[in-house]
Structures are given as C-alpha cells and as structure tokens.
Scaffold this active site. Structure first.
Site, PDB file in Angstrom:
ATOM      1  N   SER A 259      -5.575   0.697  -7.080  1.00 54.65           N
ATOM      2  CA  SER A 259      -6.431  -0.461  -6.952  1.00 54.65           C
ATOM      3  C   SER A 259      -6.769  -0.830  -5.502  1.00 54.65           C
ATOM      4  O   SER A 259      -7.727  -1.565  -5.275  1.00 54.65           O
ATOM      5  CB  SER A 259      -5.775  -1.662  -7.629  1.00 54.65           C
ATOM      6  OG  SER A 259      -4.550  -1.970  -6.999  1.00 54.65           O
TER       7      SER A 259
ATOM      8  N   SER B 186      -1.103   2.343  -6.477  1.00 50.99           N
ATOM      9  CA  SER B 186      -2.311   1.765  -5.891  1.00 50.99           C
ATOM     10  C   SER B 186      -2.469   1.858  -4.385  1.00 50.99           C
ATOM     11  O   SER B 186      -3.534   1.532  -3.869  1.00 50.99           O
ATOM     12  CB  SER B 186      -2.429   0.296  -6.288  1.00 50.99           C
ATOM     13  OG  SER B 186      -2.984   0.219  -7.559  1.00 50.99           O
TER      14      SER B 186
ATOM     15  N   LYS C 151      -5.824  -6.591   1.741  1.00 53.20           N
ATOM     16  CA  LYS C 151      -6.257  -6.537   0.336  1.00 53.20           C
ATOM     17  C   LYS C 151      -6.371  -7.959  -0.220  1.00 53.20           C
ATOM     18  O   LYS C 151      -5.585  -8.847   0.154  1.00 53.20           O
ATOM     19  CB  LYS C 151      -5.227  -5.702  -0.446  1.00 53.20           C
ATOM     20  CG  LYS C 151      -5.604  -5.391  -1.881  1.00 53.20           C
ATOM     21  CD  LYS C 151      -4.573  -4.434  -2.518  1.00 53.20           C
ATOM     22  CE  LYS C 151      -4.836  -4.183  -3.985  1.00 53.20           C
ATOM     23  NZ  LYS C 151      -3.830  -3.307  -4.610  1.00 53.20           N
TER      24      LYS C 151
END
Ligand code: GLN
Length: 479
Positions: free
Chosen positions: A144, A168, A68
């Site tokens: 997210s 997330s 990420k």
C-alpha cells in the site's frame, strides 16, 4: 547538479560542507513534483504549502522526508487516502515524526498516496486515484505504500516513510526499484500510526539505497512509552557495520518460495543475485518453512479481524467526514450508517465484513483463534531456521509490477501478490527488499532478505554488500 536525484547521505555531505542549503533541495523537489506528479500521483493534496525557506541544523540538516498518509503529522491532513478521514488534522505528531523533526528533518507537507487504510497491493484503492509506476505509467507502483515508493523512485522525494502490515513497504519498493525495510515488530514506535492490524503494523524507511535505509532506521527506532509493544532495546548506529564483508555468512533458501507461479524473469534475476552473493563469500543451503502455505489464509483472517475492530472508531463523531442526515432521518444511528457507507471504499468495506465475520460469536474459535495458532507455527518455522542461518533469501514478490486495472476486480489474485512478504509480519521478524534487476519488459525486480528478531544489522550488512557489487540501485526510470 540535480539535487532531487541524490541520496540523503550524499546531500548531507554537501549540506555539511555548506555547498548547498536545505532550501535548495526542497526547491528541486518542488520543481520535479510540478513537472511530473500529475502523471505519477505519488503525492496527494498537492496544494499544501511547501516551506521553501526551511533551514534546520540538526544531523538531518533540513532534509525533507515524504510521509505516508496514515502517519500522523501535527496540523497536517492525515487521511489514509480515505474519504472517511476527509479534513482530519491530527493534534499531535507520530513518534517517528517527532524523532525525525528532532534530528532536523523537514516534514514534507504533501503526504504520499496509498491504498485506503493500507488495504491493498497496488495503490489503486486510494480515494485520490492510483499512483503510477515511474518505470511504466501503465503499471501499478505496488501497495500500500505505493506513493512513497514511486516518489523515491521518480526522484520526487529523497527518502520516505512507509508502513508494512503484510508487505506494504517491501512490495512497492520492489515494484519501483528502490530499497524498502520492514523493521522487527517493536523496533519502531507505532504511536501516531493510524492502525490497520495492530499486531502486524510497522513503520519503516523507503530509500534510494541501503545506506540511507540504515541511516533513517537508526533515527526512527527506539523505545517509546506511548507504544506498549515498542521494545526497550538500545539502538545501534546501523550505518556502522554496513561495509563489513559477508564471507562465511550462511544464507537459507526456503524451497516453498521457489514455486510454480514464480515469474521466470524474477527467478532468473534472483538466481543471478545468488551468484553475486556466493562470489562475496556467502554460502547457500536449501531449507523448508513448512507452514508457508498457510500464511496468506492466516494473514487475511488476523489482518481483517484487527482491521474491523480498529476501523470501528470511524463513525462520523470524532474524525473526518460526517454525513448528518439521510432521507430525512437524522437519528444518531442513521448518521453512523450513512457516514460509514459513504466514507469507506469498497475494499475497506470488504475487510470490515470479513473481519467482523471472523470474530463473530460461534466462528471466533474456528477462524481467529485457529489463525493465531497457525501464526505461532509460522513463527517457529523461522526460529528453527535462524538457529542455523544468518538470513533467508527470497524474491520479494512472485512477479514484477502488473498493469493498472489487471487485478482490481479479483481480490484473491491481489491477495496472492503478498505471498512472499506476509510471513515476516506474522512472525514479527525484519525484512528488506533491494533492487536486483529488471524483467524483459523493463520493470524492476526485488530481492528480499529476512533475519532473526532485531537483526536489522545483519539484513543491512548483507543487502549493502550485495548492492555495492551491483548496478541496480543506480538505475533511474526515464520519466
Ligand atoms: N497487501 C496487503 C494487504 O492488502 C498488505 C498491506 C500492508 O502491508 N499494509 O493487506
């Protein structure tokens, strides 16, 4: 054989036997990305160079990991999908990255898409545009860590790292039909994770199945002198007890999670999952977590307060973007203001304003301090339940994925999609989302298990037993 479709543990078997090389896996992923990522947008900065000849021997044998965009990777852009960090190349690796490298993993140079600074539940708040759900491109992939979940679901990654501050990892995993694990706060080092809300943030794996989740958790966990909140506990090999049966395991069903607003298809899938677990010998009892109704409000005070403070460092001086002068005014103050005005997106600004307000003199006690007290009550609710039960079962999210654009103009609606995930972050306990079926529209549904502090072994064991007796983890999107 399409290597990109396999799990990490399947590939490790083939690598060990010498049937394939890690470069074959990397090439398969690159080809897959070249074909479909223009539609999914799971990865950002797609022109980074991929090392096709990568060979490594450690236990992970050169397997690539998708990371990420908020986890620091040495000399590789890490921008939290925000304009304000444009061009930022960290001078060091996050601890999770060093751990993976030391085990022979290849850090995939394309980072995964995310909501800016991890603010969001749909991956639409990214300066690189939204990532799309591989099961239906008109739908969000969740957020997210949406890019990580979409990449794993679409076989553009073998496994990925995500971060979870309020859901997330788990919510995008559930929207994309993959496995997402949020470890206990303190189990995995946060060193090198660009902070959103430091008392809630955790790094965890997003994988194609529960075995891989256990495998990766065993590697990234453990004490780190660079993170003072990281706990000095020995790390078991989480793959060891997965197949132990779950006869006699006591599972709690909190009544506050089976409420109006829970999508009917989601509810149906969860009910069927409960039946599967009963057949495997688990028992179910309804319990109450009475402070659940305050969780969303509490979270959005604490998370925004911490975010406003953490984001103060992005002022154009040390990192990323700098806009030097504005309409002839070249003062330092003007540089700060213009850089922040142009660098942060709308949701980031909203959170900075909310958080600054909650911490302001005169309001601090009414908001932040009060929220911290309610947080303790939420934590105690869980502690009470875990005195008697091995784990808790809930839906991961009240609905399956929603359409791109559906909630982006209504922040409150968006915030409510975290209603079942944020309590685990407030309490600091571990939780996992595993696929448990589909809605009538063909979108994946996720099942969440929560356990007591540092009981990831329990979570993984129950989740593995469930998974191995269902077919959901084997289903692939048609893209
Ligand atoms: N969706 C939640 C939020 O917007 C959680 C995000 C996260 O876990 N990073 O704050």
């Amino acid at each position: 054989m399409e290597l990109n479709k396999l799990t990490a543990h399947q590939l490790l078997g083939l690598l060990k036997e010498g049937v394939i090389k890690s470069s074959d896996v990397i090439l398969a992923l690159k080809e897959r990305i070249d074909v479909i990522d223009s539609q999914i947008n799971a990865y950002v900065r797609k022109n980074e160079k991929i090392e096709l000849s990568y060979v490594q021997n450690g236990p992970l044998q050169g397997l690539p990991v998708a990371v990420k965009d908020n986890i620091c990777t040495l000399d590789l852009n890490t921008e939290c999908c925000s304009k304000i960090l444009e061009g930022f190349k960290p001078p060091y690796d996050a601890t999770v990255i060093s751990k993976l490298k030391s085990q022979g993993a290849y850090i995939f140079p394309l980072k995964t898409n995310m909501d800016e600074f991890a603010f969001g539940s749909s991956c639409e708040n990214s300066c690189f545009g939204p990532a799309h759900n591989p099961w239906n491109l008109e739908y969000v992939c969740g957020g997210s860590s949406g890019g990580s979940a979409a990449a794993v679901a679409a076989d553009e990654a073998i496994f990925a790292l995500g971060t979870d501050t309020g859901g997330s990892i788990r919510q995008p995993a559930s929207f994309c039909g993959v496995v997402g694990l949020k470890p206990t706060y303190g189990r995995v080092s946060r060193y090198g994770l660009i902070a959103f809300a430091s008392s809630l943030d955790v790094i965890g794996p997003i994988t194609k199945d529960v075995y891989d989740s256990a495998l990766i958790l065993s590697i990234i966990s453990g004490y780190d002198p660079y993170d003072s909140t990281c706990v000095n506990l020995s790390v078991p090999d989480f793959t060891q007890n997965l197949s132990k049966d779950i006869k006699g395991i006591k599972i709690a069903l909190p009544k506050e999670y089976f409420i109006e607003g829970l999508d009917k298809d989601v509810e149906q899938n969860i009910k069927e999952a409960i039946e599967v677990l009963k057949k495997l010998g688990a028992s179910f009892t309804e319990v109450s977590l009475p402070h659940t109704k305050y969780a969303v409000a509490t979270y959005y005070i604490i998370a925004t307060a911490e975010a406003s403070s953490n984001l103060a460092r992005f002022d154009g001086v040390q990192y990323g973007l700098r806009i030097n002068s504005f309409e002839g005014d070249s003062s330092l103050l003007q540089m700060y203001k213009t850089t922040r005005a142009k660098g942060f997106g709308e949701e980031a600004k909203r959170r900075i304003i909310l958080g600054t307000f909650a911490l302001a003199h005169g309001y601090y006690e009414a908001y932040y301090l009060r929220a911290q007290k309610v947080r303790t009550l939420i934590k105690k609710d869980f502690e009470e339940v875990f005195k008697e039960f091995d784990c808790i079962l809930t839906p991961t999210s009240p609905t399956a994925a929603f359409k791109i654009g559906e909630k982006i103009r209504e922040p409150l609606k968006m915030y409510l999609s975290d209603i079942f995930t944020i309590s685990a972050n407030l309490a600091g306990i571990p939780a996992i989302s595993v696929p448990c079926g589909f809605t009538k529209k063909g979108l994946p549904v996720g099942l969440q298990f929560l356990a007591g502090y540092f009981r990831e072994d329990m979570l993984l064991q129950v989740a593995y037993n469930y998974e191995q007796n269902t077919i959901w983890h084997k289903m692939k999107p048609k893209i």
